[in-house]
Design an enzyme around this catalytic site. Structure first.
Site, short mmCIF file in Angstrom:
data_model
loop_
_atom_site.label_atom_id
_atom_site.label_comp_id
_atom_site.label_asym_id
_atom_site.label_seq_id
_atom_site.Cartn_x
_atom_site.Cartn_y
_atom_site.Cartn_z
N SER A 222 0.78 -1.22 0.01
CA SER A 222 -0.24 0.02 0.16
C SER A 222 0.76 1.33 0.11
CB SER A 222 -0.85 0.09 1.32
OG SER A 222 -0.23 0.00 2.50
N ARG A 226 0.35 3.38 -3.33
CA ARG A 226 -0.49 4.64 -3.07
C ARG A 226 0.50 5.75 -3.67
NH1 ARG A 226 0.10 4.85 1.83
NH2 ARG A 226 -1.83 3.86 2.46
N ASN A 230 -1.06 7.72 -6.99
CA ASN A 230 -1.49 9.15 -7.23
C ASN A 230 -0.57 9.66 -8.16
OD1 ASN A 230 -3.11 10.33 -5.01
ND2 ASN A 230 -2.11 8.63 -3.63
#
Lengths: 292, 156
Positions: A222, A226, A230
């Site tokens: 994660s 992440r 993004n």
């Protein structure tokens, strides 16, 4: 691709392809129709060749930008650290001290153990990731067209839109997590944490182990994905906006406004993502240091 | 999404930069910041102390000033007293001196008076004797009648 007018799809794909140097297997038919007789280390032409290289490849652009930005970070901060004074600080020192103090306060809030590695680690992550993300604000066509003029076919300048880079850092953090878990809790303590939580009964050991392992592995994934997600999404939107420039004056102007707006908004995103990466790293390491 | 050696390269870069930061960047900057913090807190404490000292000194100065004032007032009072005393003393001496002079003058006057009286008496006795001689036509032996004459003279 240079010289011709690419279609939108080609344009986008071109922008999303890394400059790859890797090993092509023997018998592979290259883009120009030649068939390789032996395994060859070469620059990839196009994403098909890049994926054919598999794991035996380097993203030269990602690595170079990542390394270069890291060097900029180290050089800047080392320059200040070398001439640091406890008297009245200069402008550069002031700037660096603001960042250092910000990191130090955050680490003090979240990490309660005593480990001289954590704060410098957090500082490195924050500034380095921020610099890598910052490359996102450079208009998407500038560096690739410049490199194209220099004869380099593909170029992605935002290292954090490369999952290798973000996952690489996440894996490094994961290794540190494992190292400190075992160092602080002992191998037995760590295994116990994985097997005896949340249900403290020997019958539940498989269930516990499964749940804890998933939880443990989810952390680095994660963490890395992440940041990648993004940044990749942000870069994608910049590319899509850039596509509008070829759609006439009206759309071009509209795209200009969009790009400006998105870039301003993105300043927030890149800072936030760098901050989140740093905070989560500190939190994970803090969890690794907690002895039950 | 092609995972490849880039990932491992990034891990190595990461380690290098973190170690560099931990060794050459973080400690000196942190040390300088802590030193400055200490300097500032020391400075503030010193300022506190100084202002307290100042207050104390002010108080002491006030006290000393007050003391000096009372001392000065005392001195002035004393001087006044002494001055009036001196004046009184001077008055006293003047008076006694005056009295003495007056007494002396009076005594002298008395003495003169007595002397004149004696002279007068002598003269009167001589005049009386001459008168009596004339009246009696005879000579009065002064030596014979001196007792009488003396008595007469003292009665005058």
């Amino acid at each position: 691709m240079a010289g011709e007018n690419p279609t939108t799809t080609e344009y986008i794909q071109h922008h999303l392809t890394n400059l790859t140097y890797g090993k092509l297997p023997a018998g592979y038919e290259r883009y120009d129709g030649t068939v390789l007789e032996a395994d060859t280390w070469t620059m990839a032409h196009g994403s098909a060749e890049a994926s054919a290289m598999g794991f035996n490849a380097f993203h030269v652009d990602s690595l170079a930008w990542s390394f270069g930005l890291g060097v900029i970070f180290c050089a800047l901060f080392a320059l200040v650290a070398k001439s640091v004074t406890s008297g009245v600080p200069g402008r550069l020192q002031n700037f660096v001290e603001i960042i250092v103090e910000f990191i130090d306060n955050n680490v003090k809030d979240m990490f309660h153990g005593r480990n001289p590695l954590v704060a410098p680690l957090a500082l490195t992550i924050f500034v380095w990731v921020f610099l890598m993300n910052l490359m996102d604000l450079v208009p998407v066509d500038v560096v690739p067209s410049l490199m194209m003029a220099l004869g380099v076919e593909y170029h992605k300048i935002v290292p954090s839109t490369d999952p290798n880079i973000t996952l690489g850092m996440a894996v490094a953090v994961f290794i540190l997590m494992l190292y400190y878990s075992i160092k602080i809790k002992g191998l037995g303590g760590f295994v116990k944490e994985l097997t005896m939580h949340p249900f403290n009964h020997w019958l539940f050991i498989p269930v516990n182990l499964f749940m804890e392992l998933v939880g443990l592995l989810a952390k680095p994934f994660s963490l890395g994905l992440r940041l990648f997600g993004n940044m990749y999404a942000g870069e994608m939107i910049f590319i899509l906006i850039a596509v509008m420039y070829s759609a006439g004056l009206f759309f071009g102007l509209f795209g200009g406004f969009l790009q400006l707006g998105w870039a301003i908004f993105h300043i927030l995103v890149i800072t936030l993502q760098a901050f989140i990466f740093m905070v989560l790293t500190v939190v994970y390491l803090s969890m690794a240091h907690e002895d039950h | 999404m092609n995972l490849n050696y880039t990932l491992i390269g990034q891990i190595i870069f990461f380690a290098v930069f973190v170690l560099f930061c931990m060794k050459y960047v973080w400690p000196p900057i942190m040390a300088a910041m802590q030193e400055r913090e200490k300097k500032i807190s020391d400075g503030l404490a010193a300022a506190d102390r100084a202002s307290k000292d100042l207050e104390l000194a002010q108080q002491k100065a006030d006290e000393e000033l007050k003391e000096a004032k009372t001392k000065a007032a005392d001195l002035i009072e004393q001087a006044n007293k002494r001055a009036s005393q001196i004046v009184d003393e001077a008055k006293e001496t003047a008076k006694t001196e005056g009295d003495r002079l007056l007494n002396a003058a009076q005594a002298e006057i008395e003495q003169e008076k007595n002397r004149v009286r004696e002279e007068l008496r002598a003269e009167v006795s001589a005049v009386a004797l001459a008168g009596a001689e004339k009246i009696l036509g005879a000579e009065i032996d002064a030596s014979k009648h001196s007792a009488l004459l003396d008595q007469l003279a003292s009665e005058i």
